[in-house]
Design a protein around this motif. Structure first.
Motif, short mmCIF file in Angstrom:
data_model
loop_
_atom_site.label_atom_id
_atom_site.label_comp_id
_atom_site.label_asym_id
_atom_site.label_seq_id
_atom_site.Cartn_x
_atom_site.Cartn_y
_atom_site.Cartn_z
N PHE A 193 0.67 -1.38 0.10
CA PHE A 193 0.00 -0.02 0.35
C PHE A 193 0.78 1.38 0.26
CE2 PHE A 193 -2.56 -3.64 1.52
CZ PHE A 193 -4.03 -2.96 1.01
N ALA A 194 2.51 1.23 -0.16
CA ALA A 194 3.20 2.07 -0.63
C ALA A 194 3.15 2.50 1.28
CB ALA A 194 2.89 2.78 -1.92
N GLY A 195 2.97 2.24 1.50
CA GLY A 195 2.53 3.38 3.33
C GLY A 195 1.53 3.72 3.94
N SER A 196 0.63 3.39 2.95
CA SER A 196 -0.70 4.35 2.77
C SER A 196 -1.88 3.03 4.06
CB SER A 196 -1.78 4.74 1.50
OG SER A 196 -0.55 5.33 0.46
N VAL A 197 -1.39 3.94 5.53
CA VAL A 197 -2.19 2.76 6.21
C VAL A 197 -2.24 3.83 7.34
CG1 VAL A 197 -1.72 1.11 8.30
CG2 VAL A 197 -0.45 0.97 6.11
N LEU A 198 -3.75 3.70 7.19
CA LEU A 198 -4.18 4.44 8.35
C LEU A 198 -5.34 3.17 9.61
CD1 LEU A 198 -5.26 7.68 9.61
CD2 LEU A 198 -7.53 7.14 8.39
N PHE A 199 -4.52 4.10 10.97
CA PHE A 199 -5.22 3.30 12.54
C PHE A 199 -5.86 4.03 12.80
CE2 PHE A 199 -4.81 2.05 16.50
CZ PHE A 199 -4.98 0.02 16.53
N VAL A 200 -7.56 3.60 13.43
CA VAL A 200 -8.05 4.32 14.25
C VAL A 200 -8.70 3.53 14.99
CG1 VAL A 200 -10.49 5.40 14.26
CG2 VAL A 200 -9.43 5.15 11.70
N VAL A 215 -12.38 8.72 12.11
CA VAL A 215 -12.00 8.30 10.96
C VAL A 215 -11.28 8.92 10.03
CG1 VAL A 215 -11.92 6.66 8.51
CG2 VAL A 215 -13.66 6.27 11.01
N ALA A 216 -12.70 9.90 9.82
CA ALA A 216 -12.92 12.19 8.95
C ALA A 216 -11.63 12.43 9.45
CB ALA A 216 -13.43 12.36 8.35
N LEU A 245 -9.82 -0.58 11.49
CA LEU A 245 -11.22 0.21 12.29
C LEU A 245 -10.66 -0.63 13.77
CD1 LEU A 245 -13.80 1.21 10.57
CD2 LEU A 245 -12.61 2.84 11.79
N ASP A 246 -9.89 -0.06 14.72
CA ASP A 246 -9.97 -1.45 15.60
C ASP A 246 -11.12 -0.58 16.91
OD1 ASP A 246 -7.79 -3.10 17.39
OD2 ASP A 246 -7.11 -1.41 18.72
N LEU A 258 -20.84 1.80 8.40
CA LEU A 258 -19.78 3.24 7.81
C LEU A 258 -19.00 2.07 7.08
CD1 LEU A 258 -17.56 5.70 8.17
CD2 LEU A 258 -17.18 4.87 10.10
N ALA A 259 -18.56 0.62 7.08
CA ALA A 259 -17.51 0.08 7.41
C ALA A 259 -17.98 -0.58 5.49
CB ALA A 259 -17.15 -1.28 7.69
#
Length: 960
Positions: A193-200, A215-216, A245-246, A258-259
């Protein structure tokens, strides 16, 4: 290959490859996703083969030595070159290397391998319109653990599922490690993902309406309306991003849509959710994360064994990291395994417990687990509030339950271990909570990871993890509710026992009984409560009466004895002399008999039970007592009395149609006739007991499987009649049949009698193996007589191998202890061995005295089976005593032959004839040797490689 290495090597050469993928021929290799496609279709390729391909394509047209390849594919592991060749062959087959002129990998003899196909850069998989992902400024993935235990396979499976479906929810109970696995998957796929990782982390969000906003805002979006989902969907539509989404369970109603919206809007968005229940939306793939594996319950756990399980590894590593000077030896290994087992392999619980080893020590910390003091132990300061303590984690889950779910959870805590849905509905349902509500609540508790499921037998079983159960038991309910719940629990399991008591006559394989063993934990808990303070003695007696035959059938003799004795003492005057007391006395007598030998208490219990059965006029009940009474007198050496009980049992069984009762009668009469020396009749009865029409088990009557004993004694009978091959086959069948049953008492019986057959045939090695197993099996199961029997026959084995002194000592000790019990079933046989040992040691007076006493006991007690061998042994001792005349010895031999011929004991007859032939040979009467021995030898049709027949053959050959 281990999954950990697959995960590590999947990233090992990413830096050497261009972003996206590389193409060669019809193939495209996406290194970050560990995926090979052929014309867009995934190619099935083993992990090692893929590692080799990644390594070779990282340097195309360059020779890579075998050593370099192996060091990169198997880092830190020594492997044979054959492993490399094997996986290369698999890779070449997948690529079609060499077919239709295709050439990808070249072998350079003496140098190594080279990837020779033309390689070019490819776009991202599925990136047909060349979507560019700019540098992602919002990446915030948490650091991965320095060392993650037991989760490599989970990481790989989630990664594969995510790649295929784009939307995976990791579901499991609190503290099991969902977040840890999600973070590890993110690190594993980061390059893809070329580093495109988001942890919420949604655990910090309490208002469901704010979930989309959270998330937004993490994405740096401006939220200008109450509904942030449309702007989120628009933003993510053309993005290739991994979103985590943790901790979703408390916001489930908001997070689910949402998911679904995110995954539907952004076809390049991949989403991982972690939750204690599934989101249950379109496109979701649920991955249920189980607990860490821990060692099974059993003896012989070593330090090396516990090191192989991730739960125990985690415990030991965290304990040491917390300052505990923990060095696990074979002594501590079972303690560590037990701790992890009690904590159900839940990572959070294990880490919290491990932190306390430094304060309390290992053994004290283990003891505290039983006192439920662990719920408030503090965890790491950096942990989220819900993971600070186990109690906090469970508070979090409990707060998300509806009122009916909370009530059902508290009531389910009455169960120990596994329970069925039927049990739950019967016990938990009440006037205020109907079956439909209970069913729905259980379904929801399973979905929310508060109740675990496990297939066992043909049905799914349910259970509360021990930590969850401890939490639920701390929830206050009034005394009246608690008592009502306990009574319903005990009543249900009494009914279950009464039903399975009938089923047990048809169950013989260990696998068929496994679900019953699981339910017994609840029977034990119900017994403890009903006999305890505040319990109900009427319920207790009924429950113990129903449990007693099942305990016998399961070979749980100490428990059968304990609860039967306690129930008899609790009988009211109105219930004494009734059916309940009869069943309890029978169970008490049988359990005492096998645990402690022929004590008066066992006889008195059995006779009391028979008297009740006779006064009630129930024939089946009388048979159930006559069988054990025959066995009792047989074991105490009163063989004439045992024969009379066997005859009474046979006569009674002839009047009923119950197959188990008839099988019992045939078995008992066959055993009695065998000991009496009536071998032809004994064989007929024993074979009848093994007929197909009598397949039902007799364990509920005798405490062991009658078919196993009948088969083992039939083996002895066959050897005595001259059929050594059939005898050894029969002995082997008895032992293997008992092993298949997984019934310890039946197995001990089979091993003892099989060992005697091997001793008779001269197969000392097989005898030793079986005797060692008898002792090892009997000691932990409180089967004291079998321990001494095993040691006694080990004494005979020692004498026959030349260690005469040790053998005599062992025999004398064992015989004396068996007399004390008393357990006289084999003391005659052991006394014969002792007399022979004295003779070998030239202690002829002691040998003669021992054999004379043995002969008198045979005459008094009625085990005439041994008379031919006793008389022969006496003759041998007399011959060895340097007397003026051999007349007394010859008289003994003549009497031995007379007895053996009357019994049809061809093998006893052969032994005596061999001794007479040796005597003739010592006198120079060569012709007499053949005249005596040849007619007996020629009557044998099998077993010519056994010890006695070999000896006879040598004598005949020397005089040919």
């Amino acid at each position: 290959m281990p999954v950990r290495e697959a995960v590590q090597k999947g990233l090992a050469t990413v830096a050497d490859h261009p972003k996206g993928g590389i193409s060669f021929g019809p193939f495209t290799l996406f290194v970050g996703e560990r995926l090979l496609t052929k014309e867009g279709v995934p190619v099935k390729l083993g992990a090692r083969a893929l590692d080799i391909l990644v390594t070779l394509t990282s340097a195309p047209n360059e020779v890579q030595s075998k050593e370099d390849l192996m060091s990169r594919v198997w880092p830190g592991v020594t492997v044979e070159e054959g492993s490399l060749r094997f996986h290369l062959a698999s890779l070449r087959k997948a690529l079609g290397d060499g077919k239709d002129g295709a050439r990808f990998i070249a072998t350079l003899p003496g140098r190594g391998y080279c990837f020779v196909a033309s390689v070019s850069q490819a776009g991202s998989r599925g990136d047909d319109d060349k979507i560019a992902t700019p540098s992602f400024l919002h990446a915030n993935i948490p650091s991965r653990l320095g060392r993650m235990l037991g989760r490599d396979e989970d990481v790989l499976k989630v990664s594969v599922s995510l790649t295929a479906s784009r939307f995976v929810t990791i579901v499991g109970p609190g503290g099991v490690g969902k977040t840890t696995v999600a973070v590890a998957v993110a690190h594993h796929l980061m390059s893809a993902f070329a580093g495109s990782v988001l942890f919420v982390d949604l655990g910090m969000v309490t208002d469901p309406k704010l979930a989309p906003t959270a998330v937004a805002s993490m994405l740096g979006l401006s939220v200008q309306s109450d509904d942030a989902i449309p702007s989120l969907a628009a933003y993510l539509r053309d993005k290739r991003i991994l979103l985590i989404l943790d901790t979703c369970e408390h916001l489930i109603e908001a997070v689910a849509p949402l998911a679904a919206s995110i995954v539907d809007a952004g076809r390049h968005v991949h989403l991982i959710a972690t939750s204690r229940e599934a989101l249950r939306v379109e496109g979701e793939h649920v991955y249920r994360l189980g607990a860490l594996a821990y060692p099974p319950n059993g003896r012989g756990l070593t330090a090396a064994t516990v090191q192989k399980f991730p739960a125990t590894q985690l415990f030991m590593e965290r304990a040491v990291a917390s300052g505990a000077p923990l060095i696990v030896s074979d002594f501590e290994a079972p303690i560590v395994a037990d701790i992890c087992r009690k904590l159900d392999g839940v990572a959070l619980a294990i880490e919290l417990a491990a932190r306390r080893v430094e304060s309390y020590g290992l053994q004290q910390m283990a003891a505290l687990l039983d006192e439920r003091l662990t719920l408030l132990w503090q965890g790491s300061r950096s942990a989220p509030p819900r993971h600070k303590t186990l109690h906090a984690a469970l508070d979090w889950s409990y707060g998300l339950l509806s009122e009916s779910e909370r009530v059902v959870l508290r009531r389910l805590a009455v169960f120990i271990g596994y329970f069925t849905l039927d049990a739950a509905l019967e016990v938990v349902t009440s006037t205020t909570l109907d079956r439909t509500a209970v069913f729905e609540a259980i379904d929801n508790l399973v979905a929310k990871s508060m109740v675990a499921t496990h297939p066992l037998g043909a049905m799914v079983r349910y259970r509360l993890l021990d930590t969850t159960r401890a939490y639920a038991l701390d929830i206050d309910i009034d005394d009246a509710q608690a008592t009502d719940l306990a009574v319903r629990h005990a009543t249900y399991y009494r009914r279950w026992l009464e039903q399975t008591g009938i089923e047990w006559t048809t169950l013989s394989a260990g696998s068929e009984r496994t679900p019953h063993f699981a339910a017994l934990n609840n029977v034990r808990a119900a017994l403890e409560w009903s006999f305890g303070e505040g319990g109900d003695l009427a319920v207790a007696v009924g429950l113990a009466t129903a449990a007693a035959p099942v305990f016998l059938a399961m070979s749980l003799l100490p428990e059968c004895h304990r609860w039967s004795e306690r129930a008899i003492a609790s009988l009211s005057p109105q219930t004494r002399g009734g059916h309940q007391e009869m069943k309890l006395q029978a169970a008490l007598g049988v359990s005492l008999m096998f645990m402690r030998g022929g004590r008066d208490a066992a006889r008195e219990a059995l006779e009391r039970g028979l008297a009740i059965a006779e006064s009630n006029g129930d024939t089946l009940d009388q048979i159930r007592l006559l069988g054990p009474l025959h066995m009792f007198h047989r074991r105490t050496g009163k063989f004439a009395s045992a024969l009379e009980y066997a005859k009474r049992c046979s006569a009674a069984a002839a009047t009923v149609s119950d197959p188990a009762a008839k099988a019992l009668a045939h078995t008992n009469l066959g055993l009695a006739l065998h000991v009496d020396g009536r071998l032809v009749e004994a064989r007929s009865e024993l074979e009848a007991s093994l007929a197909d029409e009598f397949q039902q088990t007799t364990t509920i009557y005798l405490g062991f499987e009658g078919r196993i004993l009948a088969t083992a004694v039939l083996a002895r009978n066959l050897w005595l009649q001259g059929y050594a091959v059939q005898a050894t086959e029969c002995a082997h069948q008895a032992v293997e049949g008992a092993r298949d049953m997984d019934h310890s008492l039946s197995l001990a019986i089979a091993l003892v009698w099989a060992a005697t057959v091997y001793l008779w045939t001269g197969d000392l090695q097989s005898a030793e193996i079986d005797l060692d197993q008898v002792i090892a099996l009997s000691e932990p199961h409180s089967m004291t007589p079998y321990v001494f029997v095993g040691r006694g026959f080990r004494g005979e084995l020692a004498i026959r191998r030349g260690n005469t002194k040790a053998g005599i000592d062992s025999l004398q000790s064992s015989i004396q202890k068996l007399h004390t019990l008393p357990y006289e079933l084999v003391t005659t046989e052991l006394s014969l061995s002792l007399a022979k040992g004295f003779s070998v040691s030239h202690r002829f007076d002691e040998g003669l005295r021992t054999i004379n006493e043995t002969i008198k006991l045979i005459e008094a007690n009625g085990d005439f089976l041994y008379m031919p061998e006793a008389l022969r042994t006496k003759g041998d001792i007399l011959l060895s005593m340097a007397r003026d005349s051999d007349e007394d010895a010859e008289t003994c031999f003549a009497q031995s032959l007379e007895w053996s011929r009357r019994q049809g004991a061809l093998s006893w007859e052969l032994r005596t004839t061999i001794d007479l032939a040796k005597l003739a040979a010592s006198r120079g009467q060569s012709k007499e040797v053949r005249t005596l021995l040849l007619p007996v030898f020629e009557r044998f049709t099998e077993g010519f490689d056994t010890a006695d027949l070999k000896a006879a053959e040598r004598l005949l050959s020397a005089r040919a």
